[in-house]
Design a protein around this motif. Sequence first.
Motif, PDB file in Angstrom:
ATOM      1  N   GLU A  43       0.849  -1.200   0.000  1.00 33.06           N
ATOM      2  CA  GLU A  43       0.000   0.000   0.000  1.00 33.06           C
ATOM      3  C   GLU A  43       0.878   1.241   0.000  1.00 33.06           C
ATOM      4  N   PRO A  44       1.224   1.741  -1.200  1.00 38.60           N
ATOM      5  CA  PRO A  44       2.172   2.859  -1.328  1.00 38.60           C
ATOM      6  C   PRO A  44       1.710   4.165  -0.688  1.00 38.60           C
ATOM      7  N   THR A  45       0.412   4.359  -0.521  1.00 39.64           N
ATOM      8  CA  THR A  45      -0.061   5.639   0.034  1.00 39.64           C
ATOM      9  C   THR A  45       0.127   5.734   1.541  1.00 39.64           C
ATOM     10  N   LEU A  46       0.347   4.613   2.226  1.00 36.81           N
ATOM     11  CA  LEU A  46       0.435   4.591   3.683  1.00 36.81           C
ATOM     12  C   LEU A  46       1.759   5.198   4.144  1.00 36.81           C
ATOM     13  N   GLN A  47       1.673   6.223   4.993  1.00 39.18           N
ATOM     14  CA  GLN A  47       2.849   6.901   5.517  1.00 39.18           C
ATOM     15  C   GLN A  47       3.083   6.505   6.973  1.00 39.18           C
ATOM     16  N   GLY A  48       4.347   6.364   7.363  1.00 33.71           N
ATOM     17  CA  GLY A  48       4.682   6.051   8.751  1.00 33.71           C
ATOM     18  C   GLY A  48       5.857   5.099   8.830  1.00 33.71           C
ATOM     19  N   ASN A  49       6.345   4.920  10.048  1.00 30.46           N
ATOM     20  CA  ASN A  49       7.450   3.999  10.312  1.00 30.46           C
ATOM     21  C   ASN A  49       6.905   2.767  11.018  1.00 30.46           C
ATOM     22  N   PHE A  50       7.127   1.593  10.422  1.00 32.68           N
ATOM     23  CA  PHE A  50       6.552   0.369  10.944  1.00 32.68           C
ATOM     24  C   PHE A  50       7.633  -0.699  11.108  1.00 32.68           C
ATOM     25  N   TYR A  51       7.471  -1.503  12.154  1.00 34.49           N
ATOM     26  CA  TYR A  51       8.398  -2.606  12.386  1.00 34.49           C
ATOM     27  C   TYR A  51       8.146  -3.729  11.386  1.00 34.49           C
ATOM     28  N   GLY A  52       6.876  -4.012  11.131  1.00 33.88           N
ATOM     29  CA  GLY A  52       6.504  -5.073  10.206  1.00 33.88           C
ATOM     30  C   GLY A  52       5.003  -5.258  10.200  1.00 33.88           C
ATOM     31  N   GLY A  53       4.547  -6.301   9.521  1.00 28.98           N
ATOM     32  CA  GLY A  53       3.108  -6.522   9.438  1.00 28.98           C
ATOM     33  C   GLY A  53       2.780  -7.928   8.984  1.00 28.98           C
ATOM     34  N   PHE A  54       1.489  -8.151   8.812  1.00 27.87           N
ATOM     35  CA  PHE A  54       0.993  -9.426   8.288  1.00 27.87           C
ATOM     36  C   PHE A  54      -0.062  -9.118   7.225  1.00 27.87           C
ATOM     37  N   TYR A  55       0.030  -9.836   6.125  1.00 29.36           N
ATOM     38  CA  TYR A  55      -0.863  -9.591   4.993  1.00 29.36           C
ATOM     39  C   TYR A  55      -1.678 -10.850   4.706  1.00 29.36           C
ATOM     40  N   ALA A  74      -4.713   9.737  -3.257  1.00 29.31           N
ATOM     41  CA  ALA A  74      -3.966   9.724  -1.999  1.00 29.31           C
ATOM     42  C   ALA A  74      -4.523   8.743  -0.988  1.00 29.31           C
ATOM     43  N   ALA A  75      -5.714   8.197  -1.237  1.00 30.15           N
ATOM     44  CA  ALA A  75      -6.348   7.270  -0.298  1.00 30.15           C
ATOM     45  C   ALA A  75      -5.982   5.825  -0.656  1.00 30.15           C
ATOM     46  N   PRO A  76      -5.881   4.947   0.339  1.00 34.14           N
ATOM     47  CA  PRO A  76      -5.473   3.564   0.066  1.00 34.14           C
ATOM     48  C   PRO A  76      -6.598   2.728  -0.532  1.00 34.14           C
ATOM     49  N   TRP A  77      -6.206   1.727  -1.298  1.00 36.22           N
ATOM     50  CA  TRP A  77      -7.153   0.733  -1.808  1.00 36.22           C
ATOM     51  C   TRP A  77      -7.090  -0.565  -1.005  1.00 36.22           C
ATOM     52  N   VAL A  78      -5.913  -0.894  -0.490  1.00 36.00           N
ATOM     53  CA  VAL A  78      -5.778  -2.088   0.342  1.00 36.00           C
ATOM     54  C   VAL A  78      -6.371  -1.792   1.719  1.00 36.00           C
ATOM     55  N   SER A  79      -7.137  -2.728   2.249  1.00 34.04           N
ATOM     56  CA  SER A  79      -7.723  -2.578   3.573  1.00 34.04           C
ATOM     57  C   SER A  79      -6.640  -2.702   4.639  1.00 34.04           C
ATOM     58  N   LEU A  80      -6.740  -1.863   5.662  1.00 36.55           N
ATOM     59  CA  LEU A  80      -5.700  -1.784   6.680  1.00 36.55           C
ATOM     60  C   LEU A  80      -6.252  -2.065   8.069  1.00 36.55           C
ATOM     61  N   LEU A  81      -5.374  -2.588   8.948  1.00 32.58           N
ATOM     62  CA  LEU A  81      -5.692  -2.692  10.364  1.00 32.58           C
ATOM     63  C   LEU A  81      -4.472  -2.243  11.151  1.00 32.58           C
ATOM     64  N   ASP A  82      -4.616  -1.111  11.824  1.00 33.92           N
ATOM     65  CA  ASP A  82      -3.578  -0.586  12.703  1.00 33.92           C
ATOM     66  C   ASP A  82      -3.836  -1.178  14.081  1.00 33.92           C
ATOM     67  N   ASP A  83      -3.038  -2.181  14.470  1.00 32.83           N
ATOM     68  CA  ASP A  83      -3.331  -2.919  15.688  1.00 32.83           C
ATOM     69  C   ASP A  83      -3.084  -2.087  16.944  1.00 32.83           C
ATOM     70  N   ASP A  84      -2.148  -1.158  16.904  1.00 36.37           N
ATOM     71  CA  ASP A  84      -1.893  -0.302  18.067  1.00 36.37           C
ATOM     72  C   ASP A  84      -3.065   0.638  18.328  1.00 36.37           C
ATOM     73  N   ALA A  85      -3.579   1.247  17.273  1.00 32.94           N
ATOM     74  CA  ALA A  85      -4.682   2.199  17.406  1.00 32.94           C
ATOM     75  C   ALA A  85      -6.044   1.528  17.360  1.00 32.94           C
ATOM     76  N   LYS A  86      -6.074   0.208  17.016  1.00 31.52           N
ATOM     77  CA  LYS A  86      -7.338  -0.528  16.863  1.00 31.52           C
ATOM     78  C   LYS A  86      -8.249   0.159  15.850  1.00 31.52           C
ATOM     79  N   ILE A  87      -7.667   0.507  14.715  1.00 30.75           N
ATOM     80  CA  ILE A  87      -8.398   1.181  13.642  1.00 30.75           C
ATOM     81  C   ILE A  87      -8.347   0.323  12.389  1.00 30.75           C
ATOM     82  N   VAL A  88      -9.489   0.192  11.718  1.00 30.27           N
ATOM     83  CA  VAL A  88      -9.567  -0.542  10.455  1.00 30.27           C
ATOM     84  C   VAL A  88     -10.047   0.395   9.364  1.00 30.27           C
ATOM     85  N   THR A  89      -9.689   0.075   8.114  1.00 31.25           N
ATOM     86  CA  THR A  89     -10.114   0.904   6.990  1.00 31.25           C
ATOM     87  C   THR A  89     -10.586   0.037   5.831  1.00 31.25           C
TER      88      THR A  89
END
Length: 418
Positions: free
Chosen positions: A179-191, A299-314
């Motif tokens: 997801e190229p539109t996502l900005q931030g510093n991340f340790y890693g993830g799961f897809y 500028a908006a993402p197409w891939v669905s996201l889950l920010d586990d720290d913030a408990k936010i889904v998109t």
Amino acid sequence: MPLRKDRVAVIGAGITGVTTAYKLAKSGLQVTLFDKHPYAAMETSFANGGQLSASNAEVWNSWTTILKGIKWMFTPGAPLLVNPKPSWHKLSWMAEFLTAIPKYSSNTEATARLAIEARRHLIQMAADEDIAYDCQTRGILHFYRSKKGFEHAAKVTQILDQAGLTRRAVTSDEIRSIEPTLQGNFYGGFYTESDFTGDIHKFTNGLASACRRLGVRQMFGCDVSDIDVLASEIRIGFGQFQAGQDRAESAVESFDKIVICGGVHSRRLAAQLGDRINVYPVKGYSITVNLTEQHDQAAAPWVSLLDDDAKIVTSRLGESRFRVAGTAEFNGAGRDIRDARIEPLVAWCRKHFPAMSTRQCVPWAGLRPMMPDMMPRVRAGRKPGVFYNTGHGHLGWTLSAVTAEMVTGLVLGSDQVA
């Protein structure tokens, strides 16, 4: 001699009630669908996070959740808010929540198995009935800012793998690639490539139209108040609002069977029938960002996201809408929209998608029907002809298609008991 078609009442026209009515009607039963609103999907099934997410099957029953909850009680804008004012309902629910902690792994695995099976049923419904619901089959990406969060997710992934779900670990560079539109510093993830998203309100109303074509009688604007199980029938008392009238007209109708799909209202309805369905209304919030300009859409993402720290889904709902949802609030049955809960969702968008305008945001709040062990209740009641399909919590959209199939089997099987 032809078999008599049972008259079945389904209470509640959210995603669970409509999928149940559809499955019952496809099985040849005479179905009547009740809802107090004039349209389907006007409460919890109106504007949720949009994810059909087997990858989000982890139940909340853990000491980690308890410790976070205590910390977040004193943190403004935190993902979880618990009103400390006691009530018997809240205290009994939390006590049962604690007793379900030993079943954390088994319940997480069971939920994931249900979610995987539900996909097949929902996809088939959409194909059979040609339902357009802004479906995006681009997977769901969970991302983590810390090693600790990532390592916990790795343990969850092992449980999901036992259920048959494939989700793969990804690096911070792979996150940017997915997801190229996502900005931030991340340790890693799961897809999880097999997960997908869609507009629950569009789907539910599309399936409600299919129900009408199948002969389902839709009693919308009818608030069920009384249910009496007699020897030969089930009587349902309700108030029916007519156009232009301020007061409801009382009416009573008789049925052979009833399925309670009433969401947060299920506890009250079950109590009338001698059953205990300990649903608690856990409020969630969402914003729908209207992407009115082409640069916002880019500028908006197409891939669905889950920010586990913030408990936010998109989820991306077509070209022109972006849904962001989160928070869990244990604060009674009020549906008021609090600015203090909406502002973190807007701020999250501005942080991670700074080029996307949040000028046009539509806020919403809904009540998730949550059981203490986070597992839906699909079972027969104590009295003959009574069934339940409720308590799906934050996974109603994800699980409803399979629990509708399950409860239909119970309804049909009840005729085969010697």
